[in-house]
Scaffold this active site. Structure first.
Site, PDB file in Angstrom:
ATOM      1  N   CYS A 120      43.622 -87.542 -29.130  1.00  0.00           N
ATOM      2  CA  CYS A 120      44.569 -87.002 -28.143  1.00  0.00           C
ATOM      3  C   CYS A 120      45.533 -85.986 -28.747  1.00  0.00           C
ATOM      4  O   CYS A 120      45.702 -84.876 -28.230  1.00  0.00           O
ATOM      5  CB  CYS A 120      45.316 -88.135 -27.446  1.00  0.00           C
ATOM      6  SG  CYS A 120      46.428 -89.104 -28.497  1.00  0.00           S
ATOM      7  N   HIS A 168      49.871 -91.816 -26.666  1.00  0.00           N
ATOM      8  CA  HIS A 168      48.921 -90.881 -26.057  1.00  0.00           C
ATOM      9  C   HIS A 168      49.656 -89.646 -25.563  1.00  0.00           C
ATOM     10  O   HIS A 168      50.812 -89.718 -25.134  1.00  0.00           O
ATOM     11  CB  HIS A 168      48.188 -91.543 -24.892  1.00  0.00           C
ATOM     12  CG  HIS A 168      47.092 -90.688 -24.325  1.00  0.00           C
ATOM     13  ND1 HIS A 168      45.988 -90.324 -25.062  1.00  0.00           N
ATOM     14  CD2 HIS A 168      46.948 -90.099 -23.105  1.00  0.00           C
ATOM     15  CE1 HIS A 168      45.202 -89.560 -24.315  1.00  0.00           C
ATOM     16  NE2 HIS A 168      45.761 -89.402 -23.134  1.00  0.00           N
ATOM     17  N   ASN A 180      43.327 -84.058 -21.176  1.00  0.00           N
ATOM     18  CA  ASN A 180      43.560 -84.867 -22.368  1.00  0.00           C
ATOM     19  C   ASN A 180      42.250 -85.388 -22.935  1.00  0.00           C
ATOM     20  O   ASN A 180      41.215 -85.380 -22.274  1.00  0.00           O
ATOM     21  CB  ASN A 180      44.494 -86.030 -22.040  1.00  0.00           C
ATOM     22  CG  ASN A 180      43.885 -87.024 -21.056  1.00  0.00           C
ATOM     23  OD1 ASN A 180      43.869 -88.218 -21.297  1.00  0.00           O
ATOM     24  ND2 ASN A 180      43.376 -86.563 -19.915  1.00  0.00           N
TER      25      ASN A 180
END
Length: 204
Positions: A120, A168, A180
């Site tokens: 991420c 994240h 993402n």
């Protein structure tokens, strides 16, 4: 005598009908009870499955948080530039989303920062490198950079974070969505920016 006999016959016939009806009703009740037990058993099985999945998800999130924390400590919030497909263009921030879209479908891989796979924070780091902005390879470290942005003021290109602690990060694309690289076994994709534990946004 005939009338009495007829009455007795009618009573006997009525009794048999009632007995038959009771037997039929008992059969229905038994069938319903069996179905109820099967449904309850299936519900319990599904509850156990959901509980197991939730446990697995929490375990994954804790592992992800631990990896992000180790990454942040190891790198000491330093930035190391990935090797881009194209050199940084110093393009305006409005092009961040356009650049990010080029990598839709690229696979997630822990520790990867492009161009063929990303985790991420590696994804956001790589994309922002294309516009000449250096980010650390850590979602927690990225969550401390730049300007905090309230949800009502989000703009495409802002970094959006999840988790407590943060584990994240994605790039806001507008309309409550972000691009993402979410997790192992998944790919770079567009998903909800606010699902899960929303942890705010930053503008590098």
């Amino acid at each position: 005598i005939l009338k009495v006999s007829n009455i007795k016959a009618e009573i006997e016939q009525t009794r048999k009908k009632l007995k038959s009806n009771l037997k039929y009703q008992g059969s229905i009740v038994k069938t319903i009870s069996n179905k109820k037990r099967r449904v309850e058993s299936e519900l319990q099985r599904k509850k156990r499955l959901i509980g197991s999945l939730e446990t697995d998800l929490r375990t994954y999130e804790r592992a992800q948080e631990s990896r992000e924390l180790r990454s942040a400590k190891n790198q000491k919030n330093s930035y190391s530039s990935p090797v881009p497909i194209n050199p940084p263009t110093n393009a305006p921030r409005s092009s961040v989303v356009q650049i990010a879209m080029r990598y839709l479908g690229r696979p997630y891989r822990w520790g990867a920062a492009g161009p063929n796979a990303f985790d991420c924070s590696g994804f956001t780091m790589y994309v922002y490198a294309q516009v000449g902005v250096g980010l650390p390879h850590s979602s927690q470290a990225q969550s401390r950079l730049g300007q905090a942005v309230p949800m009502s003021s989000l703009q495409p290109g802002d970094l959006v974070f999840r988790g407590s602690p943060v584990h994240h990060v994605g790039i806001y694309v507008g309309g409550g969505r972000m691009i993402n690289s979410p997790r192992s076994g998944d790919v770079v994709k567009i998903s909800s920016a606010f699902s899960g534990r929303y942890a705010g946004a930053r503008r590098p």
